[in-house]
Design a protein around this motif. Structure first.
Motif, mmCIF file in Angstrom:
data_model
loop_
_atom_site.group_PDB
_atom_site.id
_atom_site.type_symbol
_atom_site.label_atom_id
_atom_site.label_comp_id
_atom_site.label_asym_id
_atom_site.label_seq_id
_atom_site.Cartn_x
_atom_site.Cartn_y
_atom_site.Cartn_z
ATOM 1 N N SER A 46 0.827 -1.202 0.000
ATOM 2 C CA SER A 46 0.000 0.000 0.000
ATOM 3 C C SER A 46 0.867 1.260 0.000
ATOM 4 N N GLU A 47 1.944 1.238 0.801
ATOM 5 C CA GLU A 47 2.814 2.412 0.891
ATOM 6 C C GLU A 47 3.554 2.652 -0.421
ATOM 7 N N PHE A 48 4.038 1.580 -1.034
ATOM 8 C CA PHE A 48 4.789 1.748 -2.283
ATOM 9 C C PHE A 48 3.889 2.276 -3.406
ATOM 10 N N LEU A 49 2.704 1.711 -3.526
ATOM 11 C CA LEU A 49 1.802 2.164 -4.578
ATOM 12 C C LEU A 49 1.460 3.639 -4.403
ATOM 13 N N GLN A 50 1.243 4.067 -3.168
ATOM 14 C CA GLN A 50 0.947 5.472 -2.918
ATOM 15 C C GLN A 50 2.144 6.360 -3.244
ATOM 16 N N LEU A 51 3.357 5.878 -2.935
ATOM 17 C CA LEU A 51 4.569 6.635 -3.262
ATOM 18 C C LEU A 51 4.718 6.796 -4.765
ATOM 19 N N VAL A 52 4.398 5.735 -5.512
ATOM 20 C CA VAL A 52 4.482 5.803 -6.972
ATOM 21 C C VAL A 52 3.491 6.836 -7.512
ATOM 22 N N ILE A 53 2.276 6.799 -7.010
ATOM 23 C CA ILE A 53 1.258 7.752 -7.458
ATOM 24 C C ILE A 53 1.674 9.179 -7.111
ATOM 25 N N ASN A 54 2.195 9.384 -5.913
ATOM 26 C CA ASN A 54 2.642 10.723 -5.515
ATOM 27 C C ASN A 54 3.773 11.218 -6.409
ATOM 28 N N GLY A 55 4.705 10.299 -6.720
ATOM 29 C CA GLY A 55 5.824 10.684 -7.572
ATOM 30 C C GLY A 55 5.384 11.035 -8.978
ATOM 31 N N ALA A 71 11.721 9.858 -1.703
ATOM 32 C CA ALA A 71 10.991 9.059 -0.712
ATOM 33 C C ALA A 71 10.811 7.623 -1.197
ATOM 34 N N THR A 72 10.580 7.457 -2.497
ATOM 35 C CA THR A 72 10.420 6.113 -3.057
ATOM 36 C C THR A 72 11.734 5.345 -3.009
ATOM 37 N N ARG A 73 12.833 6.025 -3.328
ATOM 38 C CA ARG A 73 14.148 5.370 -3.262
ATOM 39 C C ARG A 73 14.458 4.920 -1.835
ATOM 40 N N ALA A 132 13.415 0.657 -13.707
ATOM 41 C CA ALA A 132 14.397 1.445 -12.948
ATOM 42 C C ALA A 132 14.252 1.184 -11.454
ATOM 43 N N PHE A 133 13.010 1.087 -10.974
ATOM 44 C CA PHE A 133 12.783 0.748 -9.568
ATOM 45 C C PHE A 133 13.382 -0.629 -9.243
ATOM 46 N N GLY A 134 13.148 -1.583 -10.150
ATOM 47 C CA GLY A 134 13.647 -2.935 -9.928
ATOM 48 C C GLY A 134 15.162 -2.989 -9.873
ATOM 49 N N HIS A 136 17.209 -0.530 -9.110
ATOM 50 C CA HIS A 136 17.646 0.141 -7.884
ATOM 51 C C HIS A 136 17.499 -0.791 -6.679
ATOM 52 N N THR A 137 16.408 -1.545 -6.670
ATOM 53 C CA THR A 137 16.166 -2.491 -5.573
ATOM 54 C C THR A 137 17.220 -3.584 -5.554
ATOM 55 N N ILE A 138 17.564 -4.122 -6.716
ATOM 56 C CA ILE A 138 18.555 -5.191 -6.796
ATOM 57 C C ILE A 138 19.929 -4.690 -6.362
ATOM 58 N N ARG A 139 20.316 -3.499 -6.828
ATOM 59 C CA ARG A 139 21.620 -2.939 -6.434
ATOM 60 C C ARG A 139 21.695 -2.747 -4.922
ATOM 61 N N THR A 140 20.621 -2.205 -4.354
ATOM 62 C CA THR A 140 20.607 -1.989 -2.906
ATOM 63 C C THR A 140 20.616 -3.313 -2.153
ATOM 64 N N PHE A 141 19.884 -4.301 -2.686
ATOM 65 C CA PHE A 141 19.840 -5.615 -2.045
ATOM 66 C C PHE A 141 21.233 -6.242 -2.011
ATOM 67 N N GLN A 142 21.953 -6.151 -3.127
ATOM 68 C CA GLN A 142 23.292 -6.746 -3.189
ATOM 69 C C GLN A 142 24.213 -6.115 -2.158
ATOM 70 N N LYS A 143 24.139 -4.796 -2.020
ATOM 71 C CA LYS A 143 24.972 -4.120 -1.025
ATOM 72 C C LYS A 143 24.594 -4.562 0.392
ATOM 73 N N SER A 144 23.292 -4.661 0.637
ATOM 74 C CA SER A 144 22.835 -5.092 1.965
ATOM 75 C C SER A 144 23.256 -6.524 2.251
#
Length: 283
Positions: A46-55, A71-73, A132-134, A136-144
């Motif tokens: 719910s939070e992500f979908l709202q962030l996408v709409i806001n962006g 905020a989405t990043r 692009a979201f995907g 960014h998520t993968i890059r951040t996941f790898q670092k984590s």
């Protein structure tokens, strides 16, 4: 590049419950919800979908590095870190993003069914954004994930080099496995700190569990012995088995006057003798 239409935004806002329901079903079908509580999943989607709409309302386009997507990043970075902590892989983590594309594409196909050209433009715009979201998520996941692995390796190193107090003034460090530069550093730090904390005069390094001793391993041992001596303590190396003794001789290694013993019991006996302590059998 075509811009996102206000009509697309209106469709997304008006159909949020439908999008969320189909999105969650897709996540569950793909196995991307493993170890995730239903309440957390509902909140995150719910939070992500709202962030996408806001962006999108801010006309930020598909460039997710734009200030309007900050905020989405941040949300995706937090999500990636939590997924890494839960033991999920990068595919499961990225599925959180990509599983929304199917319901969203179906919505747009229905919304623009009479306008195929506009439908193609909007699908392209949305697809670029979510790709692009995907990424960014993968890059951040790898670092984590790398950070988690590094921390676990450090914890294992600490657990594999326990410093044991055998007697007042006598410490022992049983070594198991192969010595390398990183492990030698951990050994020296933990052992030297215990020498300072306990005021011990003698440290025994037991290498019974070290499978082989080559030139590199001997150098690491000598570094540790030198550091111990600089702290004002003596060092005894125990666990020198016949095979290791032969290897040291064949390699022509010079242990520079380091005292060695065949086993830990002999090393402890020598340490106690140096401390002026004599042991005898009870009568």
């Amino acid at each position: 590049m075509a811009a996102l239409q206000n009509s697309t935004l209106d469709a997304m806002k008006n159909k949020q419950p439908q999008l969320l329901s189909e999105w969650i079903k897709g996540l569950e079908a793909s196995g991307a919800t493993r170890n995730i509580k239903d309440h957390d999943l509902q909140q995150q989607t719910s939070e992500f979908l709202q962030l996408v709409i806001n962006g999108l309302q801010g006309d930020n386009g598909s460039n997710i590095n734009a200030p309007g997507w900050e905020a989405t990043r941040q949300f995706l970075e937090k999500l990636s870190h939590s997924r890494a902590q839960l033991g999920q892989d990068s595919h499961q983590t990225a599925s959180f993003i990509f599983a929304l594309k199917g319901p969203l594409f179906s919505l747009l196909q229905s919304h623009y069914r009479e306008q195929p050209a506009l439908l193609a433009e909007q699908l392209w715009e949305i697809s670029e954004l979510f790709d692009a979201f995907g990424m960014h998520t993968i890059r951040t996941f790898q670092k984590s994930r790398e950070a988690v692995i590094k921390r676990q390796q450090e914890e294992l190193l600490e657990l594999s080099t326990p410093v044991v107090k055998l007697w007042d003034g006598v410490l022992a460090l049983p070594m198991i496995g192969t010595l390398d530069s990183q492990r030698t550093q951990v050994v020296m730090e933990s052992l030297l700190q215990r020498i300072v904390d306990t005021g011990s005069e003698i440290a025994i390094i037991d290498i019974t569990g070290v499978p082989t001793v080559d030139t590199l391993v001997a150098q690491h041992l000598l570094k540790t012995v030198t550091a111990i001596r600089l702290m004002g303590a003596d060092c005894i190396i125990s666990g020198v088995r016949p095979q290791i003794a032969q290897t040291i001789v064949h390699l022509g290694l010079d242990l520079q006057g380091v005292v060695t013993k065949a086993n830990l019991a002999d090393a402890l006996k020598l340490a106690l003798t140096r401390l002026g302590i004599s042991l005898g059998k009870a009568v």
